[in-house]
Design an enzyme around this catalytic site. Structure first.
Site, mmCIF file in Angstrom:
data_model
loop_
_atom_site.group_PDB
_atom_site.id
_atom_site.type_symbol
_atom_site.label_atom_id
_atom_site.label_comp_id
_atom_site.label_asym_id
_atom_site.label_seq_id
_atom_site.Cartn_x
_atom_site.Cartn_y
_atom_site.Cartn_z
ATOM 1 N N ASP A 64 0.854 -1.188 0.000
ATOM 2 C CA ASP A 64 0.000 0.000 0.000
ATOM 3 C C ASP A 64 0.891 1.240 0.000
ATOM 4 O OD1 ASP A 64 -1.703 2.142 0.637
ATOM 5 O OD2 ASP A 64 -2.993 0.888 1.874
ATOM 6 N N ASN A 91 3.667 6.945 -10.127
ATOM 7 C CA ASN A 91 2.428 6.918 -10.890
ATOM 8 C C ASN A 91 1.189 6.751 -10.020
ATOM 9 O OD1 ASN A 91 0.655 6.353 -13.345
ATOM 10 N ND2 ASN A 91 0.525 4.420 -12.223
ATOM 11 N N TYR A 157 -8.254 17.004 -5.927
ATOM 12 C CA TYR A 157 -7.381 16.351 -6.907
ATOM 13 C C TYR A 157 -6.451 17.372 -7.566
ATOM 14 C CZ TYR A 157 -5.964 13.815 -11.123
ATOM 15 O OH TYR A 157 -5.240 13.227 -12.130
ATOM 16 N N LYS A 161 -2.233 17.637 -7.546
ATOM 17 C CA LYS A 161 -1.424 17.600 -8.762
ATOM 18 C C LYS A 161 -0.580 18.863 -8.918
ATOM 19 C CE LYS A 161 -2.421 13.490 -9.877
ATOM 20 N NZ LYS A 161 -1.367 12.456 -9.969
#
Length: 195
Positions: A64, A91, A157, A161
């Protein structure tokens, strides 16, 4: 044009499916030894078997990415198996849900930040001793166009980023003297099982 990555070792996080799987496959086809990771052992083993059937040098490690001890385990097992890590592809990540800003709880923000940002911080910290020792390395973060131009209903989100992009610039400035490049890729929508 194919890049020769013979004898290079690449660790790709979140790589049992989707974008991570394709990155791992491309690196393997260029001759790299690839380490694939996921917290989903079923898809991880399926991908490992597919890669092996293609003749790829692949090593699957379950863990994890939000658990520090799991990250330590993945990196130590990878170094034990191949002797080093040259390439890290951060990723692993998730979009979370699409909703109005006022509907996101503190937990929504923190869990997405942990997965999308802190997992990359931890993996990078853990592989740096190996990469620095090689005096050559490549670290890539898979970010998103939403980190550059945020969209509606995706504030947590987009924030994660954007944080990734800032981290990449900081690391690039700090690690260049060691022969290590740090970059980000900010794709738009890619049709994957997650999408």
């Amino acid at each position: 044009m194919k890049i020769d990555l013979t004898n290079r070792v690449a660790l790709i996080t979140g790589s049992s499916q989707g974008i991570g799987r394709e990155i791992a496959l491309q690196l393997a086809q260029c001759g790299a030894n690839v380490v694939i990771t996921s917290n989903d052992n079923t898809s991880l083993k399926k991908t490992e078997n597919e890669f092996l059937s293609l003749g790829a040098s692949v090593f699957a490690v379950e863990g994890d990415a939000c658990v520090e001890k799991n990250i330590e385990y993945i990196v130590s097992e990878s170094v034990q198996r191949f002797g080093k890590i040259d390439i890290l592809i951060n990723n692993v990540g998730h979009i979370g849900r699409v909703d109005s800003f006022e509907n996101f709880s503190a937990s929504d923000w923190m869990s997405l930040f942990q997965l999308n940002v802190m997992s990359g911080v931890s993996f990078t910290q853990k592989v740096l001793p190996s990469i620095k020792n090689n005096k050559w390395g490549r670290i890539v973060f898979i970010s998103s166009e939403k980190g550059i131009e945020p969209g509606k209903g995706m504030a947590p989100y987009a924030m994660t980023k954007t944080a990734q992009l800032s981290l990449v610039k900081s690391l690039a400035n700090e690690l260049g003297e060691y022969g290590i490049t740090v970059n980000s890729v900010s794709p738009g929508v890619i049709v994957t099982p997650a999408w």
